[in-house]
Write a protein that holds these residues in place. Structure first.
Motif, short mmCIF file in Angstrom:
data_model
loop_
_atom_site.label_atom_id
_atom_site.label_comp_id
_atom_site.label_asym_id
_atom_site.label_seq_id
_atom_site.Cartn_x
_atom_site.Cartn_y
_atom_site.Cartn_z
N ALA A 20 2.63 5.72 2.73
CA ALA A 20 3.36 4.45 2.81
C ALA A 20 2.62 3.46 3.69
CB ALA A 20 4.76 4.69 3.34
N ASP A 45 9.16 -4.06 0.86
CA ASP A 45 8.59 -4.25 2.19
C ASP A 45 8.56 -2.93 2.95
OD1 ASP A 45 8.54 -7.28 2.13
OD2 ASP A 45 10.67 -6.88 1.77
N ARG A 46 9.58 -2.12 2.73
CA ARG A 46 9.68 -0.82 3.38
C ARG A 46 10.19 0.22 2.40
NH1 ARG A 46 12.39 -1.46 9.42
NH2 ARG A 46 11.17 -3.27 10.13
N LYS A 72 5.19 -0.18 -3.17
CA LYS A 72 4.60 -1.42 -2.67
C LYS A 72 4.29 -2.38 -3.81
CE LYS A 72 2.71 -4.21 0.29
NZ LYS A 72 3.55 -4.95 1.27
N ALA A 125 -0.36 2.04 2.05
CA ALA A 125 -0.01 1.07 1.01
C ALA A 125 0.49 -0.25 1.60
CB ALA A 125 1.04 1.66 0.08
N GLY A 126 0.72 -0.28 2.90
CA GLY A 126 1.21 -1.49 3.54
C GLY A 126 2.72 -1.57 3.63
N LEU A 127 3.40 -0.44 3.54
CA LEU A 127 4.85 -0.39 3.62
C LEU A 127 5.31 -0.04 5.03
CD1 LEU A 127 5.51 1.67 0.38
CD2 LEU A 127 6.35 -0.65 0.76
#
Length: 269
Positions: free
Chosen positions: A202, A170-171, A165, A205-207
């Motif tokens: 993930a 983004d992913r 991240k 972490a915002g992924l």
């Protein structure tokens, strides 16, 4: 950034199926007759309900060729509710396609960065941090400047998700071969736990979370039941092999059934 196309049902996101058509191109390339058609394969998969098409054009053009990439991108203009994902090593030829497709105004929703060598048989490991941070960061920024979502091919290492991240991804796309190998053995639950832990890290972490490599009709439902938040699975080899026996339409519908079974189990619980 382009929004994801995972489907919603009852307020819960359902995993999208992106069909990798590389193996169709591999078969075509054994002769000079332009059959089977990569474009037609993609079209049939989309008509059957696949939410996306994936290609991985390697520098040696062993399967997908540059003309295929552009032809498929043009096809995707007729399917504005579906996604086009181009995979590859951004240190090789991938960024050329990112720049050229977007410059031509052709669809490119996602690029998946994969750390494979030019002569590698198939993708077999993910990026590592902090070793890959410095070279990935400016390439991810370039993709973002073109409006393209970036997914990083990663091993199921929970401790690496925050670094993915931080570098700008983004992913992540989890490399799932370790699970596929373990699925018919007593090691299955331990393998699933490693992916579930990585998925939770993930998400924290915002992924976003993708997955792919050796997923098939036997092991897909179990994977999606155990691993939370998977937004997309990219499936090629097994799906195209199944299509040789069942046809594209029946095969895609059966993979969607496998996804649906995991979704129904999860919501019921």
């Amino acid at each position: 950034m382009i929004s994801d196309l995972t489907t919603l049902h009852g307020g819960v996101r359902k995993t999208a199926l992106s069909v990798n058509v590389n193996k169709v191109a591999l078969l075509r390339n054994t002769r000079h007759l332009d059959i089977p058609s990569v474009r037609r394969a993609a079209e049939l998969c989309l008509e059957a309900g696949a939410q996306g098409i994936t290609v991985h054009p390697r520098p040696d053009e062993r399967h997908i060729r540059p003309d295929d990439v552009y032809e498929l991108a043009a096809l995707m203009k007729d399917w504005p509710d579906r996604e086009f994902n181009v995979e590859g090593n951004p240190l090789q030829n991938l960024m050329h396609f990112v720049r050229d497709l977007t410059a031509r105004g052709l669809p490119l929703h996602q690029c998946t960065f994969v750390p494979d060598s030019e002569d590698q048989f198939t993708s077999d490991h993910g990026w590592t941090f902090p070793e890959d941070t410095e070279r990935l960061a400016p390439l991810i920024e370039q993709a973002h400047s073109r409006g393209v979502r970036v997914s990083l091919f990663m091993d199921p290492v929970a401790g690496a998700m925050a670094a993915a991240k931080a570098v700008g991804a983004d992913r992540v796309e989890f490399y799932t071969e370790s699970y596929a190998r373990a699925w018919p053995t007593s090691d299955k639950e331990a393998a699933l736990q490693s992916f579930a832990d990585a998925a939770r890290a993930a998400a924290a972490a915002g992924l976003g979370i993708n997955a792919g490599h050796d997923l098939n009709r036997d092991n897909l439902t179990d994977f999606l039941r155990a691993v939370p938040g998977v937004q997309e699975v990219s499936i090629g080899h097994a799906l195209i092999a199944d299509a040789l026996e069942l046809g594209y339409t029946a095969t895609v519908k059966d993979y969607l059934r496998c996804i649906g079974n995991a979704f129904l189990t999860t919501t019921a619980e």
